[in-house]
Design a protein around this motif. Structure first.
Motif, PDB file in Angstrom:
ATOM      1  N   GLU A  20       0.941  -1.029  -0.032  1.00 17.68           N
ATOM      2  CA  GLU A  20      -0.118   0.086  -0.233  1.00 17.68           C
ATOM      3  C   GLU A  20       0.781   1.096   0.266  1.00 17.68           C
ATOM      4  N   CYS A  21       1.790   0.592   0.210  1.00 11.28           N
ATOM      5  CA  CYS A  21       2.668   2.524   0.738  1.00 11.28           C
ATOM      6  C   CYS A  21       3.666   2.402  -0.248  1.00 11.28           C
ATOM      7  N   ALA A  22       3.842   1.598  -0.909  1.00  9.23           N
ATOM      8  CA  ALA A  22       5.291   1.539  -2.533  1.00  9.23           C
ATOM      9  C   ALA A  22       3.370   2.099  -3.779  1.00  9.23           C
ATOM     10  N   ARG A  23       1.913   1.920  -3.530  1.00  6.67           N
ATOM     11  CA  ARG A  23       1.111   2.145  -4.278  1.00  6.67           C
ATOM     12  C   ARG A  23       1.419   3.613  -4.708  1.00  6.67           C
ATOM     13  N   LEU A  53      24.481   7.888  -6.983  1.00  4.72           N
ATOM     14  CA  LEU A  53      24.664   8.070  -8.508  1.00  4.72           C
ATOM     15  C   LEU A  53      24.489   6.966  -8.810  1.00  4.72           C
ATOM     16  N   LYS A  54      24.634   5.989  -7.997  1.00  2.82           N
ATOM     17  CA  LYS A  54      24.814   4.183  -8.452  1.00  2.82           C
ATOM     18  C   LYS A  54      23.281   3.640  -8.665  1.00  2.82           C
ATOM     19  N   ARG A  55      22.728   3.922  -7.794  1.00  2.00           N
ATOM     20  CA  ARG A  55      21.417   3.868  -6.804  1.00  2.00           C
ATOM     21  C   ARG A  55      20.269   4.117  -7.537  1.00  2.00           C
ATOM     22  N   PRO A  56      19.879   4.451  -9.164  1.00  2.07           N
ATOM     23  CA  PRO A  56      18.902   5.142  -9.673  1.00  2.07           C
ATOM     24  C   PRO A  56      17.545   4.662  -9.064  1.00  2.07           C
ATOM     25  N   ILE A  57      16.610   5.274  -8.111  1.00  7.76           N
ATOM     26  CA  ILE A  57      15.117   4.835  -8.249  1.00  7.76           C
ATOM     27  C   ILE A  57      14.565   4.180  -9.289  1.00  7.76           C
ATOM     28  N   GLU A  58      13.605   2.804  -9.285  1.00  6.01           N
ATOM     29  CA  GLU A  58      12.742   2.971 -10.550  1.00  6.01           C
ATOM     30  C   GLU A  58      11.128   2.904  -9.635  1.00  6.01           C
ATOM     31  N   PRO A  59      10.543   4.066 -10.330  1.00  5.24           N
ATOM     32  CA  PRO A  59       9.187   4.777  -9.670  1.00  5.24           C
ATOM     33  C   PRO A  59       8.391   3.344 -10.171  1.00  5.24           C
ATOM     34  N   SER A  60       8.567   2.301 -10.745  1.00  9.61           N
ATOM     35  CA  SER A  60       7.565   1.150 -10.446  1.00  9.61           C
ATOM     36  C   SER A  60       7.256   1.079  -9.170  1.00  9.61           C
ATOM     37  N   ARG A  61       5.411  -0.035  -9.475  1.00  9.41           N
ATOM     38  CA  ARG A  61       5.292  -0.170  -7.685  1.00  9.41           C
ATOM     39  C   ARG A  61       5.879  -2.196  -6.982  1.00  9.41           C
ATOM     40  N   THR A  62       6.566  -1.807  -8.481  1.00 10.00           N
ATOM     41  CA  THR A  62       7.539  -3.793  -7.459  1.00 10.00           C
ATOM     42  C   THR A  62       8.951  -3.082  -7.282  1.00 10.00           C
ATOM     43  N   LEU A  64       9.406  -0.341  -5.975  1.00  8.62           N
ATOM     44  CA  LEU A  64       9.622   0.841  -5.130  1.00  8.62           C
ATOM     45  C   LEU A  64       8.633  -0.213  -3.323  1.00  8.62           C
ATOM     46  N   GLU A  65       8.604  -0.923  -4.027  1.00  9.23           N
ATOM     47  CA  GLU A  65       7.959  -1.781  -2.779  1.00  9.23           C
ATOM     48  C   GLU A  65       9.161  -2.552  -1.975  1.00  9.23           C
ATOM     49  N   ARG A  70      12.689  -3.085   2.358  1.00  8.18           N
ATOM     50  CA  ARG A  70      13.969  -2.845   2.851  1.00  8.18           C
ATOM     51  C   ARG A  70      13.871  -1.474   4.348  1.00  8.18           C
ATOM     52  N   GLY A  71      13.451  -0.971   4.635  1.00  5.39           N
ATOM     53  CA  GLY A  71      13.250   0.687   5.441  1.00  5.39           C
ATOM     54  C   GLY A  71      12.045  -0.036   6.386  1.00  5.39           C
TER      55      GLY A  71
END
Length: 240
Positions: A20-23, A53-62, A64-65, A70-71
């Motif tokens: 739900e948080c990832a959504r 800079l080696k750790r880009p965020i892919e803003p897809s639900r999978t 992000l979940e 991990r947090g």
């Protein structure tokens, strides 16, 4: 020293899963690029700028979940999840980052999405306007559905913060959820806008609000009094 600004969305206890948080995070990332061009790319914060800079965020639900999971607090489930992002700006003063706490259902912490904004440079010149700050606060309101949200000067916050736990403090741009009540008529030049069916956006001044401007501070105090009188500024209820 020039004033610094931040934007934050805050909400009380709301037990939500990592999914739900990832959504909500996916919805937030999808609107950020429309807020300003400097909000188009994001990175997970690392030990150094080079590492991040080696750790880009892919803003897809999978994706992000996975970041949200991990947090997760490993000891206290009711503290929810935490994650952060940085926009990779070349100059730290012209960069932005944000931290999210979501899914928490305790009286110890408040769920939030808090944005550190650029303080000087080309990004700052674009971002620190009522138009862009309003877009940012609106996007936080729609994605996270907080009780309140604000875009404000850190100097102004220091002036009005009385140390009340989970206080709702209005600023340059303020969002109040519909369930908190009806926003009363406010003096010019204040602008009031609906945010879908979720709440109301209040913009104090079309120009940049500064705590060094007595007229701005007086207007902010007048608006705070009117909102408080209408019962809209009660502290967040963080207990379940």
């Amino acid at each position: 020293m020039s004033e610094t600004y931040f934007a934050g969305a805050y909400w009380g206890a709301r037990k939500e899963t990592a999914e739900e948080c990832a959504r909500r995070a996916e919805a937030f990332f999808s609107t950020l690029r429309e807020v300003d061009s400097s909000f188009s790319n994001w990175f997970q914060q690392g030990k150094s700028r080079k590492d991040a800079l080696k750790r880009p965020i892919e803003p897809s639900r999978t994706s992000l979940e996975e970041i949200v999971r991990r947090g997760r607090d490993r000891v206290f489930e009711d503290l929810g999840f935490r994650f952060s992002a940085w926009n990779g700006a070349h100059d730290d003063y012209d960069g932005s980052s944000f931290n999210v706490t979501c899914g928490g259902f305790t009286d110890v912490v408040c769920n939030s999405c808090v944005f550190d904004l650029p303080s000087r440079g080309p990004n700052a010149e674009r971002v620190l306007t009522s138009k862009v700050i309003s877009r940012l606060v609106r996007s936080m309101a729609i994605a996270w559905e907080p009780d309140s949200a604000v875009g404000m000067s850190s100097s102004h916050l220091q002036m009005i913060d009385k140390g009340i736990p989970f206080a709702v403090l209005p600023g340059w741009v303020t969002y109040l959820a519909q369930h908190r009540g009806t926003v009363p008529p406010l003096p010019a030049p204040v602008r009031i806008e609906p945010v879908e069916d979720k709440g109301t956006l209040i913009v104090l001044t079309p120009e940049r609000f500064t705590a060094s401007n007595p007229e701005h501070v007086a207007l902010a105090e007048r608006v705070r009094e009117l909102l408080d009188r209408a019962g809209l500024l009660k502290p967040l209820q963080v207990q379940p």
